[in-house]
Write an enzyme that holds these catalytic residues in place. Structure first.
Site, PDB file in Angstrom:
ATOM      1  N   ASP A  56       0.818  -1.204   0.000  1.00  0.00           N
ATOM      2  CA  ASP A  56       0.000   0.000   0.000  1.00  0.00           C
ATOM      3  C   ASP A  56       0.857   1.262   0.000  1.00  0.00           C
ATOM      4  O   ASP A  56       1.941   1.300   0.585  1.00  0.00           O
ATOM      5  CB  ASP A  56      -0.889  -0.019   1.252  1.00  0.00           C
ATOM      6  CG  ASP A  56      -1.783   1.192   1.349  1.00  0.00           C
ATOM      7  OD1 ASP A  56      -2.645   1.356   0.460  1.00  0.00           O
ATOM      8  OD2 ASP A  56      -1.623   1.976   2.302  1.00  0.00           O
ATOM      9  N   GLU A  64       1.005  -0.632  -5.122  1.00  0.00           N
ATOM     10  CA  GLU A  64       0.041   0.431  -5.368  1.00  0.00           C
ATOM     11  C   GLU A  64       0.856   1.721  -5.458  1.00  0.00           C
ATOM     12  O   GLU A  64       1.249   2.296  -4.448  1.00  0.00           O
ATOM     13  CB  GLU A  64      -0.988   0.538  -4.240  1.00  0.00           C
ATOM     14  CG  GLU A  64      -2.081   1.547  -4.569  1.00  0.00           C
ATOM     15  CD  GLU A  64      -2.497   2.426  -3.399  1.00  0.00           C
ATOM     16  OE1 GLU A  64      -3.466   3.169  -3.531  1.00  0.00           O
ATOM     17  OE2 GLU A  64      -1.828   2.391  -2.351  1.00  0.00           O
TER      18      GLU A  64
END
Length: 757
Positions: A424, A477
């Site tokens: 993330d 990401e």
């Protein structure tokens, strides 16, 4: 007995400075083992035993092996001491003993308990472990730090060893159910320059709740959850729990295939899941039945779980982690999470977990200012605090912190058999000026805005993950144009296997948001992704982030009346599944959930019972089935050889046509897929399309089909016969065919196999 044969008088106990003795009694000494336990005298003629037992009336040492007994005398503040002779028998150790401790009973009579002594045990970490921790290279850190149940040679539980890294602490104590949350009797010893504190606490076993009590460098005591805890209490409780896993995986064949397979050129369609709201109330065991059955029916190759590591606030969806090594207890135990992974593997479904190494919350009972200093976080707030999220940022330049995170990635991949990590907020790690104004950040040593330490950390964790666990996937990401995110480390890249294509997602959703009559002016949004499709190994994400915070649902982004919106979504998903790159769809999107996702409310499953919405669900199921069976759609996803434009410039018709081609030597029949996507509100009748071969072509997918609750225009017009491609150059292809394409529809066509070939 003559005077000459009388036993020599035992000396007094080895002396201890009163201030040291007081510090030991209060549990604030850095090395209580130097005072407590068994200590031979310098001449070898006696052994001093010292024991801390506040509130005891008497304490007796009973030595194992020879049964020798040493009555101890109270010295001060609950410390008892006495002297015994060294063992005479071979194989008997002075430090192998038990205690008989008498306490006052309710009736005034003594209650005698037999107890083990924490301070008779040797350190449970070896010199090599401590060296690797100091160097930041201990790849199995969870096996030496945290809480580990210890057993003797016969398998009986001795207790639990606790070890924690707190280099700037003045003292550390273990507190928990075992001592009434009073840690004075269980002070840990410092293991020197490693910064590790350690203690084996007898009698503590699986399931026990504990914390550390840390005397910080600032002189303040703080109660802290274990950073390495592998199990935690159910939030809002914040204690750590001792885990002795008894789970045995049954996925040996899956793991063998995983290690032998390159995952990056295999089918990958991901169903993204927030465990707490998929079907609220289900635990890991129930999910192992219901989720597994559903995902298997839909045909996705993988599930991706929003973070499952322990987190205090459910509304964070798991992205504010306090227990990096503990699967959240909201849904069951760590072994029950293993069971869920095992069940998914048994059904042929891989497991990806979101992982959050970019930042962590400031909760005072967790990692924040762990030993009274900026330990896990960077000390400079320009690097150590995230202005958007109100969180701390890890100090990626500190070896022990990098080790904590690298080992954590290996832990999930190894201990839980997770098949990949989606990392993330990578962009926030790469740039020193991320979400910062001028003056709020400091350039690196070269004067640039790249966080060099974070970049090296990402390279290290990716290299370690692929080396230790071949066949896994590391997915970034990352929303910027940082070069080489999915390039190998040895080629100067970050070493990820894949990267989310955020640009594709934003552009195509913007295109969908236009009324069909206006889409001609925005055609580039729909086609631009092919200009950079091979700059990285991409995943196309329609993730949770696109259906929250006022963004509406996927269906809600599309203009028009309800029937047209559903048709558009079916066509768009078929285009997505055919586009180069892998695909990810957040739960609810598979049946066009009408409302925005709410983690508190869960999914609107009632919508999936509506025939029109079920049509979208059946479309996704068919997409997955065709996708997995068709190498042209995945075998060359990351190479230009897998794609060819037929017509990408038909802006006025809101149409694009392209070919997907298999990689050379790919399994299967080697046939291409012709994709025709019409996102206009009008039927394209008699559309002439170039194809690579003459002969019969078959429509294998029509998103307007009545099977998917579409209008069934081609069916109603009897337009289901084979399409015959004629020779003759058209649109750069050697042959062409003519096809009717319903409005808001995607067609997939394949050449009909020639008999005997």
């Amino acid at each position: 007995m003559t005077a000459s044969s009388a036993a020599p008088t035992l000396p007094a106990p080895l002396p201890v400075d009163p201030d040291v003795l007081a510090a030991v009694a209060q549990g604030r000494h850095h090395d209580p083992h130097a005072v407590l336990g068994a200590h031979p005298h310098p001449d070898g003629a006696a052994v001093t035993y010292r024991v801390l037992r506040p509130m005891a009336r008497s304490v007796t040492v009973v030595r194992a092996g020879d049964g020798a007994r040493v009555e101890l005398t109270h010295e001060a503040d609950g410390v008892f001491a006495g002297v015994g002779r060294p063992p005479a028998a071979a194989g008997v150790a002075a430090g192998d003993y038990r205690l008989e401790v008498a306490y006052a009973g309710e009736d005034g009579a003594d209650v005698v308990l037999e107890q083990d002594d924490a301070y008779r045990h040797l350190p449970t970490l070896g010199e090599l472990d401590l060296h690797l921790i100091r160097e930041g290279r201990h790849e199995r850190l969870w096996e030496v730090l945290g809480a580990r149940v210890r057993r003797d040679a016969d398998g009986a539980v001795l207790g639990t060893s606790f070890a924690v890294w707190a280099p700037n602490a003045r003292a550390v104590r273990v507190i928990g159910d075992h001592n009434g949350w009073d840690g004075r009797a269980h002070a840990m010893r410092s293991l020197g320059a490693s910064g590790v504190w350690e203690l084996l606490v007898p009698g503590v076993g699986h399931g026990a709740v504990y914390k550390y009590e840390v005397l910080g460098a600032d002189g303040v005591w703080r109660q802290k959850a274990d950073p390495m805890a592998r199990w935690a209490e159910v939030p809002p409780a914040t204690g750590s729990r001792v885990l002795e896993s008894g789970y045995e995986f049954e996925d040996e064949e899956w793991m063998r295939r995983r290690a032998a397979t390159d995952p990056h050129e295999r089918p990958l369609s991901i169903y993204e899941v927030h465990l707490g709201s998929w079907r609220p109330g289900l635990g890991y065991r129930e999910l192992a039945q219901e989720l597994v059955e559903y995902v298997g029916w839909l045909g996705f190759t993988h599930v991706e779980f929003l973070p499952v590591a322990e987190h205090p606030f459910g509304g964070s969806w798991g992205y504010q982690v306090t227990g990096y090594y503990a699967p959240t207890s909201r849904f069951g135990s760590p072994d029950e999470f293993k069971h869920l992974v095992d069940a998914l593997h048994a059904a042929g479904i891989g497991v990806i977990v979101d992982w959050v190494p970019a930042h962590f919350p400031k909760d005072p009972w967790a990692l924040a200012r762990f030993d009274g200093t900026a330990l896990y976080e960077h000390a400079d707030p320009r690097r150590g605090e995230h202005p958007d999220w109100g969180t701390y940022v890890f100090d990626f330049g500190r070896p022990e912190v990098r080790n904590f995170l690298v080992a954590n990635a290996l832990y999930w991949l190894g201990e839980f058999h997770v098949d990949g990590l989606r990392v993330d907020a990578v962009a926030s790690m790469l740039y020193l000026d991320y979400s910062r104004q001028p003056g709020q950040w400091e350039p690196n040593v070269h004067g640039g805005n790249h966080n060099l330490e974070a970049i090296e950390f990402l390279r290290e964790v990716n290299a370690a993950a692929y080396r230790v666990h071949p066949g896994i996937q590391m997915i970034a990401e990352e929303s910027t144009a940082f070069p080489g995110v999915s390039a190998p480390v040895d080629a100067g890249g970050l070493g990820f296997g894949k990267k989310w294509n955020m640009g594709w997602m934003h552009d195509t959703l913007s295109y969908l948001g236009e009324d069909p009559v206006n889409r001609r002016w925005h055609h580039d949004l729909w086609t631009f992704s092919m200009a950079y499709a091979y700059s990285e190994n991409y995943v196309l994400p329609l993730s949770h982030d696109e259906v929250v915070h006022g963004k509406g649902s996927l269906l809600g982004k599309i203009p028009g009346e309800h029937r047209q919106r559903l048709a558009t979504l079916r066509a768009y998903l078929a285009y997505m599944w055919a586009h180069p790159g892998k695909q990810l769809l957040f739960m609810g999107g598979e049946y066009a959930q009408p409302s925005e996702w709410s983690e508190a409310a869960g999914l609107d499953w009632a919508a999936s019972w509506d025939p029109a919405h079920r049509g979208v669900q059946l479309t996704v199921r068919e997409l997955n089935a065709l996708y997995r069976a068709t190498p042209a759609l995945w075998s060359a996803d990351h190479s230009p050889e897998g794609f060819a434009w037929v017509d990408g410039g038909d802006a006025d018709g809101n149409t694009q046509v392209f070919l997907r081609l298999p990689a050379a030597g790919a399994e299967g029949d080697g046939a291409p897929v012709l994709v025709i996507c019409n996102l206009s509100g009008a039927e394209r009748r008699g559309l002439r399309v170039g194809v690579p071969s003459e002969g019969e072509w078959t429509v294998v997918l029509d998103t307007d089909s009545s099977d998917f609750a579409g209008e069934g225009l081609r069916e109603r017009e009897g337009d289901l016969e084979e399409l015959r491609a004629q020779p003759g150059q058209w649109q750069g292809q050697p042959a062409h065919l003519t096809v009717n394409v319903p409005p808001l529809t995607t067609l997939w066509l394949r050449p009909r196999p020639v008999p005997g070939r």
